[in-house]
Design an enzyme around this catalytic site. Structure first.
Site, PDB file in Angstrom:
ATOM      1  CB  SER A 192      36.005  48.129  -7.814  1.00  0.00           C
ATOM      2  OG  SER A 192      37.260  47.488  -7.658  1.00  0.00           O
ATOM      3  CE1 TYR A 194      33.413  43.803  -5.713  1.00  0.00           C
ATOM      4  CE2 TYR A 194      35.436  44.330  -6.901  1.00  0.00           C
ATOM      5  CZ  TYR A 194      34.507  44.631  -5.918  1.00  0.00           C
ATOM      6  OH  TYR A 194      34.667  45.764  -5.159  1.00  0.00           O
TER       7      TYR A 194
END
Length: 312
Positions: free
Chosen positions: A168, A181
């Site tokens: 990501s 995350y």
């Protein structure tokens, strides 16, 4: 968080499959290969499975709930490939070993692994339980490394294979309220860089090629849920993922077709790098591997002020 602070692309970005990664260009290119995809029940994972099936690969799809895999299996079967489904918590190492053994027996040698399963708990670290924070590390980082640890010996014995870790852009920037995350995705990107260098040391590069792939701005159930009410009550009108929904304009197929393309080996010059699937792979290949490495492009790094360097 202001998206502009990270820079705005002056080159056009892709938002759907294009040229070299189109279905037509990849038809049959992965025929005879076996691909394992985690978190394949919906969204990006389902699109990755479908794209690999369209390119001819036989498919093993994993999800926490096997019922979630029904639609993905149905779609993949329309492309005349073999499909096996497995209920699996990717943090359960014993279960992973069972699944890999079954895949090898039922479908054959695993040549493609796509680590897609992931979780996001969007809240400040101080308002999280530590177990919730650590669960993100376990699913997003520990689990992919366990899968790689299981499949890599098999690939090494054959001298070839492709591993794609769905990363990501969050792993390359600081985004408050997503500590678990961003930390786990940064670790996954760094692991991809390092593992490719270890493969090179063993003389198995580029036969075994790995990538850390940003799937683009896909509005998924994970990324589009926004912050919880208790977080909003404490911090007011925060600009969270929900606020930026207009930036989520990419189709899951863009990531799916990019995975199918990388699995063919046509993008091997980009092995070990962090890739944003919105950026045209042909443009990156034009720059060349040597230049990308020399200039520290598409890799996690730290920029010091002039005169200082990251010395050993």
């Amino acid at each position: 968080m202001d998206p502009a602070q990270f820079g705005l692309s002056t080159r056009p970005l892709q938002h759907a499959p294009y040229g070299p990664i189109s279905i037509e260009m990849l038809q049959g290119t992965n025929a005879g290969k076996v691909a394992v995809i985690t978190g394949a029940g919906r969204g990006i994972g389902a699109a990755i499975a479908a794209s690999l099936a369209k390119s001819g690969a036989d498919i093993a799809i994993l999800d926490l709930n096997i019922a979630n895999l029904a639609d993905t299996k149905k779609e993949c079967l329309t492309h005349n490939v073999k499909v096996e489904t497995f209920e699996c918590d990717v943090t359960d190492e014993a279960r992973l070993k069972e699944v890999f053994d079954k895949v090898e027996k039922q479908l054959g040698p695993i040549e493609i692994l796509v680590n897609n399963a992931g979780v996001l708990d969007q809240r400040p670290f101080i308002m999280s339980t530590f177990s919730s924070f650590w669960r993100q590390i376990e699913v997003n980082f520990k689990a992919p490394l366990m899968l790689v640890h299981n499949v890599l010996p098999l690939m090494r014995s054959r001298g070839h294979g492709c591993i794609i870790n769905i990363a990501s852009r969050s792993g390359t920037v600081d985004v408050p309220m997503t500590l678990g995350y961003v930390t786990s995705k940064a670790a996954l990107i760094r692991a991809t860089h390092t593992l490719q260098k270890e493969i090179e040391l063993d003389g198995l590069d580029p036969g075994i090629h790995m990538y850390a792939l940003h799937p683009g701005g896909v509005l998924s159930a994970m990324g589009g849920s926004g912050a919880a009410e208790d977080v909003k009550e404490k911090y007011g009108d925060i600009t969270d993922e929900e606020f930026y929904k207009d930036l989520f304009k990419d189709t899951p197929a863009l990531c799916g077709q990019t995975c199918a393309y990388l699995a063919t080996g046509r993008g091997k010059e980009l092995r070990g790098f962090y890739i944003d699937c919105r950026q045209d792979v042909s443009k990156l290949l034009e720059i060349g591997r040597e230049t990308l490495q020399k200039e520290n492009r598409n890799t996690l790094t730290v920029n010091f002020i002039d005169g200082y360097a990251n010395e050993p």
